[in-house]
Motif scaffolding. Structure first.
Motif, mmCIF file in Angstrom:
data_model
loop_
_atom_site.group_PDB
_atom_site.id
_atom_site.type_symbol
_atom_site.label_atom_id
_atom_site.label_comp_id
_atom_site.label_asym_id
_atom_site.label_seq_id
_atom_site.Cartn_x
_atom_site.Cartn_y
_atom_site.Cartn_z
ATOM 1 N N ASN A 6 0.641 -0.864 -0.291
ATOM 2 C CA ASN A 6 0.322 -0.069 0.001
ATOM 3 C C ASN A 6 0.550 1.300 -0.297
ATOM 4 O O ASN A 6 0.906 2.153 -1.013
ATOM 5 C CB ASN A 6 -1.018 0.172 0.701
ATOM 6 N N THR A 8 4.028 1.872 -1.203
ATOM 7 C CA THR A 8 4.377 1.498 -2.583
ATOM 8 C C THR A 8 3.337 2.326 -3.043
ATOM 9 O O THR A 8 4.119 2.497 -4.216
ATOM 10 C CB THR A 8 5.218 -0.066 -3.114
ATOM 11 N N ARG A 9 2.586 1.260 -3.505
ATOM 12 C CA ARG A 9 0.949 2.143 -4.142
ATOM 13 C C ARG A 9 1.196 3.889 -4.243
ATOM 14 O O ARG A 9 1.029 4.428 -4.932
ATOM 15 C CB ARG A 9 -0.049 1.665 -4.213
ATOM 16 N N ILE A 12 3.904 5.706 -5.509
ATOM 17 C CA ILE A 12 3.462 6.087 -7.055
ATOM 18 C C ILE A 12 2.742 6.696 -7.267
ATOM 19 O O ILE A 12 3.082 7.983 -8.613
ATOM 20 C CB ILE A 12 3.318 4.504 -7.352
ATOM 21 N N TYR A 13 1.503 6.790 -6.612
ATOM 22 C CA TYR A 13 0.453 7.732 -7.085
ATOM 23 C C TYR A 13 0.333 9.411 -6.633
ATOM 24 O O TYR A 13 0.319 10.139 -7.413
ATOM 25 C CB TYR A 13 -1.662 6.639 -6.030
ATOM 26 N N HIS A 69 0.432 4.203 -13.144
ATOM 27 C CA HIS A 69 -0.397 3.916 -12.025
ATOM 28 C C HIS A 69 -1.951 2.713 -12.151
ATOM 29 O O HIS A 69 -2.191 2.129 -11.564
ATOM 30 C CB HIS A 69 -0.922 5.567 -12.047
ATOM 31 N N VAL A 72 -0.249 -0.857 -11.356
ATOM 32 C CA VAL A 72 -0.033 -1.720 -10.063
ATOM 33 C C VAL A 72 -1.964 -2.318 -9.776
ATOM 34 O O VAL A 72 -1.924 -2.226 -8.535
ATOM 35 C CB VAL A 72 0.669 -0.465 -8.832
ATOM 36 N N LYS A 73 -2.676 -1.875 -10.752
ATOM 37 C CA LYS A 73 -4.053 -1.671 -10.409
ATOM 38 C C LYS A 73 -4.543 -2.751 -11.176
ATOM 39 O O LYS A 73 -5.733 -3.051 -11.964
ATOM 40 C CB LYS A 73 -5.023 -0.289 -10.523
#
Length: 160
Positions: A6, A8-9, A12-13, A69, A72-73
């Motif tokens: 989370n 890391t995400r 990135i965001y 972005h 990662v999803k």
């Protein structure tokens, strides 16, 4: 999902957000020149000869960050395009993706496929209008996820 994923995400965001916001802002600035202002007229001390290349550089920088972005999803993206997503914001997210893709496609086509032609001017006009729509949908996207964004910043703040 563990905390480090989370985190890391979130990074990135956050990294992807700033260039994209500046990209949208420069798009709004460029409207001045698209509505007939002379190219040598300035805004914030710079003329169109600065703003157009700066906007293009930000587009080149923002595109891979946006793709990261989405990367990662991956599961979420697959569900979105197979219409299996149960997310309450699926329509606005799909519109955001489509609008960004079309905006990117029209800019790329105008610059590299049809440079210095009437078609480039037409595509540029479409790009400008899509850019305004993109700005609106992006604001809606941020609004939809505002609680998540705020919570992520609060959690990050606790770490420091």
């Amino acid at each position: 999902m563990n905390i480090s994923v989370n985190k890391t995400r979130f990074y990135i965001y956050a990294i992807a957000l700033l260039p994209f916001i500046i990209l949208l802002a420069t798009g709004v600035i460029l409207l001045k020149y698209h509505t007939g202002s002379p190219l040598d007229s300035t805004l914030m001390g710079f003329d169109a000869h600065f703003w157009f290349p700066f906007h293009k550089i930000l587009a080149i920088l923002s595109t891979p960050l946006l793709l990261l972005h989405l990367f990662v999803k991956t599961d979420w993206v697959k569900k979105l395009f197979t219409l299996k997503l149960k997310d309450k914001y699926k329509i606005s997210n799909l519109l955001l993706f489509i609008t960004f893709s079309l905006c990117m496609l029209t800019a790329f086509s105008a610059a590299f496929i049809f440079p210095d032609t009437d078609m480039a001017k037409i595509l540029g006009g479409i790009h400008n209008k899509l850019g305004l729509l993109l700005l609106l949908i992006f604001v809606i996207h941020l609004w939809n996820y505002r609680k998540v964004i705020i919570n992520q910043f609060r959690n990050l703040e606790k770490k420091f």
